[in-house]
Design an enzyme around this catalytic site. Sequence first.
Site, PDB file in Angstrom:
ATOM      1  CG  ASP A  35      34.343  57.046  75.542  1.00 50.18           C
ATOM      2  OD1 ASP A  35      34.119  56.586  74.422  1.00 50.18           O
ATOM      3  OD2 ASP A  35      35.248  56.620  76.293  1.00 50.18           O
ATOM      4  CD  GLU A 197      13.770  41.738  61.436  1.00 47.50           C
ATOM      5  OE1 GLU A 197      14.267  41.438  62.556  1.00 47.50           O
ATOM      6  OE2 GLU A 197      13.791  40.972  60.456  1.00 47.50           O
TER       7      GLU A 197
HETATM    8  O1  FUB Z   1      36.740  54.785  75.843  1.00 43.85           O
HETATM    9  C1  FUB Z   1      36.809  53.412  76.125  1.00 43.85           C
HETATM   10  C2  FUB Z   1      35.829  52.678  75.275  1.00 43.85           C
HETATM   11  O2  FUB Z   1      36.090  52.919  73.905  1.00 43.85           O
HETATM   12  C3  FUB Z   1      34.405  53.130  75.459  1.00 43.85           C
HETATM   13  O3  FUB Z   1      33.840  52.672  76.626  1.00 43.85           O
HETATM   14  C4  FUB Z   1      33.825  52.627  74.191  1.00 43.85           C
HETATM   15  O4  FUB Z   1      32.560  53.155  73.886  1.00 43.85           O
HETATM   16  C5  FUB Z   1      34.865  53.065  73.197  1.00 43.85           C
HETATM   17  O5  FUB Z   1      34.709  54.422  72.866  1.00 43.85           O
END
Ligand code: FUB
Length: 458
Positions: A35, A197
């Site tokens: 992340d 969209e």
């Molecule tokens: O890392 C935990 C969760 O997995 C994150 O909050 C999501 O975006 C996914 O990457």
Amino acid sequence: MKYLFKNLIGCWICCLISFFANAQNPIIQTIYTADPAPMVHNDTMFLYTTHDEDNATWFAMKEWRVYSSADMVNWTDHPVPLSLESFSWADKDAWAAQCIYRNGKFYFYICAHHKELNKMAVGVAVSDKPTGPFKDALGKPLVSANWGDIDPTVFIDDDGQAYLYWGNPNLYYVKLNDDMISYNQEVGVVQVPLTKEGFHVREKDTDKRPSAYEEGPWLYKRNSLYYLLYPAGGVPEHLAYSTSTSPTGPWTYQDTIMHVIEKGGAFTNHPALIDFKGKTYLFYHNGALPGGGGFNRSVAVEEIQFNPDGTIPLITPTKAGVVNSISNLNPYVRQQAETIAWTEGVETAADAKTGVYVTDIQDGDYIKVRAVDFAKGARNFQASVASGGKGGRIELRLGSLSGQLIGTCQVKNTGGATKWKTVKSKVNGAQGVHDLFLVFRGEEDVLFHFDWWKFTGK
Ligand code: FUB
């Protein structure tokens, strides 16, 4: 995390080592990170990440981490800036987060599991420094209105209005007040319509979600156009983006940025786009470290170039990552041992007195530091080390693991594993810009701890 190569033998070791020694992705090798949320401050790229535990079988993360780089190839590890313990209302799942600077303070938006509400919630912590430590600013969540309050992304527009987007399976935003720890109650929490969209059609789980949007939004602006990047499509996730002429939409779906990473991927991905020193970088995560996968992820980065019409090209994840260092590293000032372009075998640890240092050093482990500029040549090498055992030695090599040996620094018992001593050795033949390999040698299982190093010029 002792994941690398320790049990491999013979030629197989050599092949793997030389293969990985030229890689730059994933950019952190000492732990599993996920992340990515980069932030530029004072000519430095700060990279905030989550931290996947070794051998995890769920996103059971406990803390957030921060790294910094001036050159996009050497990354310095810092002490843990924020953990679940800082939030009295949270008990588990330290998931995606992002930090931003405003008016002398750094605001770190996180999501974690709320123990009483039994759901994820978004919180905010604050610090005077980009590396923390951060403290919960509110003693309660900033938003906890809906199911799926995860993955906050924060953005301050040129007119000073700040926006916080988040959510899985829905996408929400609030307009943050100038204090950055409250939001405009008149506007309230706005749910973004996930139209075809705006966010394309879904091919998997079509009954469960209205569009391809999944989670992990990231808001970015370029030439008056707003770009919303996000993991899409359901798991395994790919990366996609939509654009708008306003930070609050309506959004127009554009395209895929990165396909599902089939080999060495994780079933999630998580984008972040940022400009730094005239270049643009896409951060994401994969499962490419040894032992990696869906719950053992690693952050990676690619330099990107926009198409002439402002669209984002399809990005292929690479092992090479950022090939060219933005600037050279000065070997004549103290460099932290935990400033690393690539390493195999070592880990980092931290304590209040020393800060972060390199630990778990065994025979054959090494640290590579990119683009070291020996403009003044080198006469001596100094290192701060600590050893409660027999110690070992640091071979200083240029260009590769088996490259020119410019010196060998002996490390003896210093009187204890936290008794730091500066050791010195003679160096010969260093001139010009080189990748420096600090190769560790010794007989015992754990050789020594290593805090910093520097060279003396001629
Ligand atoms: O890392 C935990 C969760 O997995 C994150 O909050 C999501 O975006 C996914 O990457």
